[in-house]
Write an enzyme that holds these catalytic residues in place. Structure first.
Site, mmCIF file in Angstrom:
data_model
loop_
_atom_site.group_PDB
_atom_site.id
_atom_site.type_symbol
_atom_site.label_atom_id
_atom_site.label_comp_id
_atom_site.label_asym_id
_atom_site.label_seq_id
_atom_site.Cartn_x
_atom_site.Cartn_y
_atom_site.Cartn_z
ATOM 1 N N ASP A 140 0.820 -1.219 0.000
ATOM 2 C CA ASP A 140 0.000 0.000 0.000
ATOM 3 C C ASP A 140 0.851 1.265 0.000
ATOM 4 O O ASP A 140 0.439 2.290 -0.557
ATOM 5 C CB ASP A 140 -1.024 0.009 1.151
ATOM 6 C CG ASP A 140 -0.453 -0.321 2.501
ATOM 7 O OD1 ASP A 140 0.775 -0.440 2.610
ATOM 8 O OD2 ASP A 140 -1.238 -0.459 3.461
HETATM 9 C C1 LIG Z 1 4.758 -8.661 16.095
HETATM 10 C C2 LIG Z 1 5.979 -8.009 15.644
HETATM 11 C C3 LIG Z 1 6.820 -8.779 14.696
HETATM 12 C C4 LIG Z 1 6.282 -6.777 16.094
HETATM 13 C C5 LIG Z 1 7.148 -5.757 15.471
HETATM 14 C C6 LIG Z 1 6.335 -4.570 14.995
HETATM 15 C C7 LIG Z 1 6.068 -4.505 13.503
HETATM 16 C C8 LIG Z 1 5.688 -5.873 13.035
HETATM 17 C C9 LIG Z 1 4.938 -3.485 13.181
HETATM 18 C C10 LIG Z 1 5.248 -2.063 13.696
HETATM 19 C C11 LIG Z 1 4.623 -1.072 12.653
HETATM 20 C C12 LIG Z 1 3.780 -1.941 11.742
HETATM 21 C C13 LIG Z 1 2.458 -2.084 12.445
HETATM 22 C C14 LIG Z 1 3.429 -1.484 10.344
HETATM 23 C C15 LIG Z 1 3.095 -2.389 9.330
HETATM 24 C C16 LIG Z 1 3.415 -3.819 9.524
HETATM 25 C C17 LIG Z 1 3.800 -4.265 10.945
HETATM 26 C C18 LIG Z 1 4.613 -3.219 11.697
HETATM 27 C C19 LIG Z 1 5.915 -2.986 10.945
HETATM 28 C C20 LIG Z 1 2.506 -1.907 7.985
HETATM 29 C C21 LIG Z 1 3.683 -1.707 7.058
HETATM 30 C C22 LIG Z 1 1.568 -2.947 7.365
HETATM 31 C C23 LIG Z 1 0.697 -2.396 6.229
HETATM 32 C C24 LIG Z 1 -0.137 -1.228 6.704
HETATM 33 O O1 LIG Z 1 -1.090 -0.782 5.804
HETATM 34 C C25 LIG Z 1 0.745 -0.098 7.161
HETATM 35 C C26 LIG Z 1 1.497 0.507 5.996
HETATM 36 C C27 LIG Z 1 -0.145 1.002 7.740
HETATM 37 C C28 LIG Z 1 1.687 -0.641 8.286
HETATM 38 C C29 LIG Z 1 2.648 0.384 8.843
HETATM 39 C C30 LIG Z 1 3.240 -0.038 10.153
#
Ligand SMILES: CC(C)=CCC[C@@H](C)[C@H]1CC[C@@]2(C)C3=C(CC[C@]12C)[C@@]1(C)CC[C@H](O)C(C)(C)[C@@H]1CC3
Length: 726
Positions: A451
């Site tokens: 996205d």
């Molecule tokens: C459970 C684990 C592995 C914890 C570590 C934290 C990460 C996995 C998280 C932190 C921010 C996070 C929520 C994020 C995403 C995936 C997982 C993240 C990176 C994504 C990129 C997924 C796709 C979404 O549409 C969006 C772009 C909003 C988010 C952004 C932040």
């Protein structure tokens, strides 16, 4: 006043902090010494971020807004004033998860790196200020109940940073931890961090054998087919646990050992506690299958594993770590894996190791200061995502082509075009083609997100099609968007499972049955990629917008959009809602879904799906005219309203309804009124409630959403109905 001030933990001198950024969006906080305080002036943005009294709000064109358009202009002017001009981004404290900072602290402790006093003080303040107001513990995220995981690791951080066990904050937290049964019941990652710090025996931590990474890739459940985050964590975690690496015991650690358990450390039988997870923490219990597998692996590790095989597979894991570092300019995908990796590097290369030093250095870019203190964020920022929205929404709102916003768009556009990947990952790193795509945070972080790529494409097409920005057009070779499209098209799931959908970083590569061996205990749905309706919506938006202006792969794009929108329609629940995975929750997904359906000309009038989608939301409008949804929606998969409306969610619904051509204008206008009512005289909106979520259970803040979505909502309203008095 933050709680820390009340109990005498005074903050550092905020006037000495500077936020340094690079053109590629990297962010680093610096505490300057007295000599430099006048040479290097503190920026107004920094003052805003630290909420200091000398922050100067911008001069507004409309001192008092009398119409919707004036309110919009004021909001847009405020947001413009907090852009970081150097990078063209909006740096923010992307906080929420309470299990990130332990990685940084463990790294520093393990490598005997001294944490400077000013950093220590602010790290302590953040943790103290997020303690549960009643029991003094911590949870998985800042608004969670106290859990064993959160309380243990944050207590350990405080102790390592120098807070004595007799400090009232520690006393209160420890009481709660003991009520929860002590640190023995920490979930897997908590046990792993404790084991690294020599506060838990590795025998009590479930195994994560690196042999998995030495298996042939053709195996359908090969770990390099798992979700990018999970595999990135389990490579270094596997290395540390198979090699049973821990730091030296010292008097402080001995003290902590004697505090966090309910029994003397020497009397604990760690082996028998591998599967002991505190009930409050347990979100995703082990399956029988996982328990059996763990028993077999432990037996294998103790009695069968030949040394040569262990060395061989750890070398494989180590090679993968090095490749990950090369692909991410030493950042790693996110802070959890980055911290585990850095410890492995130190262990292998020693304190002067080149890779170790580079990797350690970049950890600081996830540290961000705010009024409550310093913390490690969920990622190294949300730069690309915010900029892509900003450019689009200023266009949507009819603001982009006003002369007063030229420079902010220019800065942000330059940032976006410089953030597009222009190299592939190194050979053998099990990564897909990325050239042409965009990440969520910065180019250096290196991971394509579906996205983020689609929203960036859309933003760039807008600028490239605007005569007003003609001077910028020579900066970008428009053909580079074709590469972006190529990558985006490869991301659609076209297998039998959830055909037509888009996931986050990659296509779904392995079966969701792998969840049966999910070892994390606190998160569900982390083993593989899943279909996400919001990622699918954004992908449709990017592709459809591009298709209007280009002839490139027209038919492929049309087919992809058709499959994706069929998926979106199919993903709607019987009550008309869409469950949102990355924002809170049905309001977020509802907006994205309605916007993507609008893109294929479905509206309230001609589509039953859109009608049901709108009706679901309209039914939940609150007395005050807006909408408010609690994070409980994400946890329970059922709409849970807040008592009072929230600006961001009201904006989400308003945007959805406007784009769906919802016929009752009054319903929309009441939402608009709420957004305006909550706007301050400075033009800004304040934080109200957490906007984001991940893995159903962890909250995360998106501080720029409170500007981006109200601006889009007000702008779309004015574009559609004309300006109106307030
Ligand atoms: C459970 C684990 C592995 C914890 C570590 C934290 C990460 C996995 C998280 C932190 C921010 C996070 C929520 C994020 C995403 C995936 C997982 C993240 C990176 C994504 C990129 C997924 C796709 C979404 O549409 C969006 C772009 C909003 C988010 C952004 C932040």
């Amino acid at each position: 006043m933050p709680y820390s001030d009340e109990i005498g933990l005074t903050p550092t001198d905020f006037s000495k902090w500077r936020l340094n950024t690079t053109k590629l969006g990297a962010q680093r906080w610096e505490f300057i010494d007295d000599k430099n305080i006048h040479i290097n002036e503190q920026s107004n943005l920094t003052k805003y971020l630290l909420e200091t009294d000398d922050f100067q709000p911008p001069k507004l064109q409309f001192e008092i807004s009398n119409t919707i358009n004036e309110a919009l202009h004021n909001g847009a002017t405020f947001f413009k004033s907090i852009q970081d001009e150097n990078s063209g981004t909006w740096p923010v404290q992307y906080k929420g998860p309470m299990f990130m900072t332990i990685g940084y602290i463990a790294c520093c402790y393990f490598t005997k790196t001294l944490i400077p006093d000013h950093e220590k003080r602010e790290l302590i303040r953040y943790i103290v200020n997020t303690a549960h107001p009643v029991d003094g513990g911590w949870g998985l995220h800042e608004f969670d109940k106290s859990t064993c995981f959160g309380t243990t690791i944050n207590y350990v951080i405080l102790r390592i940073l120098g807070l004595p066990s007799s400090h009232p904050v520690c006393v209160k937290a420890l009481k709660t931890l003991h009520k929860l049964g002590g640190a023995i019941g920490c979930p897997h990652w908590g046990k792993a961090w404790l084991a690294v710090l020599n506060l838990y025996d590795w025998d009590g931590v479930n195994p994560a054998p690196t042999e998995l990474f030495a298996l042939p890739y053709s195996i359908p459940i090969h770990p390099m087919k798992w979700w990018v985050h999970t595999r990135a964590i389990y490579i270094p975690l596997g290395y540390l646990s198979t090699a049973k690496i821990h730091c030296e015991l010292d008097p402080l650690l001995e003290e902590i050992r004697s505090e966090i358990f309910v029994k003397p450390y020497d009397q604990i039988d760690f082996k028998s506690n591998r599967n002991n997870v505190c009930g409050v923490d347990l979100y995703y219990p082990h399956t029988k299958l996982l328990n059996i597998m763990n028993n077999i692996i432990v037996f294998y590790e103790n009695y069968i594993r030949p040394k040569w095989l262990l060395d061989y597979s750890n070398k494989k894991a180590f090679d993968l770590i090095i490749k990950e570092l090369q692909n991410t300019e030493y950042l790693g995908i996110a802070p959890v894996s980055a911290a585990f990796q850095t410890i492995v590097l130190y262990h292998v290369q020693g304190p002067t190791g080149d890779d170790y030093l580079k990797s350690f250095n970049r950890l600081s870019e996830t540290l961000f200061l705010g009024k409550q203190g310093l913390t490690v964020m969920g990622t190294n920022g949300s730069q690309v995502w915010d900029c892509a929205f900003f450019i689009q929404y200023y266009f949507n709102a009819g603001l982009a082509e006003l002369p007063e916003f030229y420079h902010v768009i220019e800065n942000s556009f330059k940032f976006l075009i410089n953030s597009q990947f222009d190299t592939e990952c190194v050979e053998g790193s099990f990564r897909d083609k990325r050239k042409g795509a965009w990440p969520f945070s910065t180019k250096e972080q290196g991971y394509t997100v579906s996205d983020c790529t689609a929203e960036s494409i859309k933003a760039i097409v807008m600028v490239m099609n605007s005569k007003h920005f003609e001077k910028l057009h020579s900066l970008y070779d428009i053909n580079k968007l074709n590469d972006a499209i190529d990558v985006l098209l490869t991301l659609q799931n076209v297998g039998s499972y959830k055909f037509g959908s888009f996931s986050t970083y990659e296509q779904i590569k392995a079966t969701p049955m792998l969840e049966l061996i999910n070892p994390a205990e606190v998160f569900g749905n982390i083993m593989v990629e899943y279909p996400y309706v919001e990622c699918t919506d954004s992908s449709v938006l990017g592709l459809a917008y591009f298709n209007k202006y280009s002839t490139y792969r027209k038919d492929d794009i049309k087919l992809t959009i058709k499959r994706a929108t069929d998926y979106i329609i199919d993903a709607q629940d019987v009550d008309g809602s869409w469950y949102g995975y990355w924002g809170v929750c049905f309001t977020y997904a509802g907006m994205f879904a309605l916007e993507s359906l609008h893109e294929i000309n479905l509206n309230y009038e001609n589509s039953e799906v859109v009608r049901k989608g709108c009706d679901f939301l309209v039914k939940r409008q609150l007395e005050d005219g807006g909408w408010g949804e609690s994070m409980k929606s994400s946890e329970t998969h059922t709409y849970v309203t807040t008592l009072e409306s929230l600006v961001v969610q009201t904006a989400w619904v308003v945007i959805g309804l406007i784009l769906a051509d919802y016929p009752e204008k009054d319903v929309i206008r009441r939402g608009i009124d709420l957004i305006i009512k909550r706007q301050l005289g400075t033009g800004e909106w304040k934080f109200e409630s957490v906007e984001g979520v991940f893995n159903h259970s962890c909250s995360i803040e998106y501080p720029n959403y409170k500007f981006l979505f109200p601006i889009k909502a007000l702008g779309l309203y004015v574009q559609k109905y004309g300006d109106e008095p307030i």
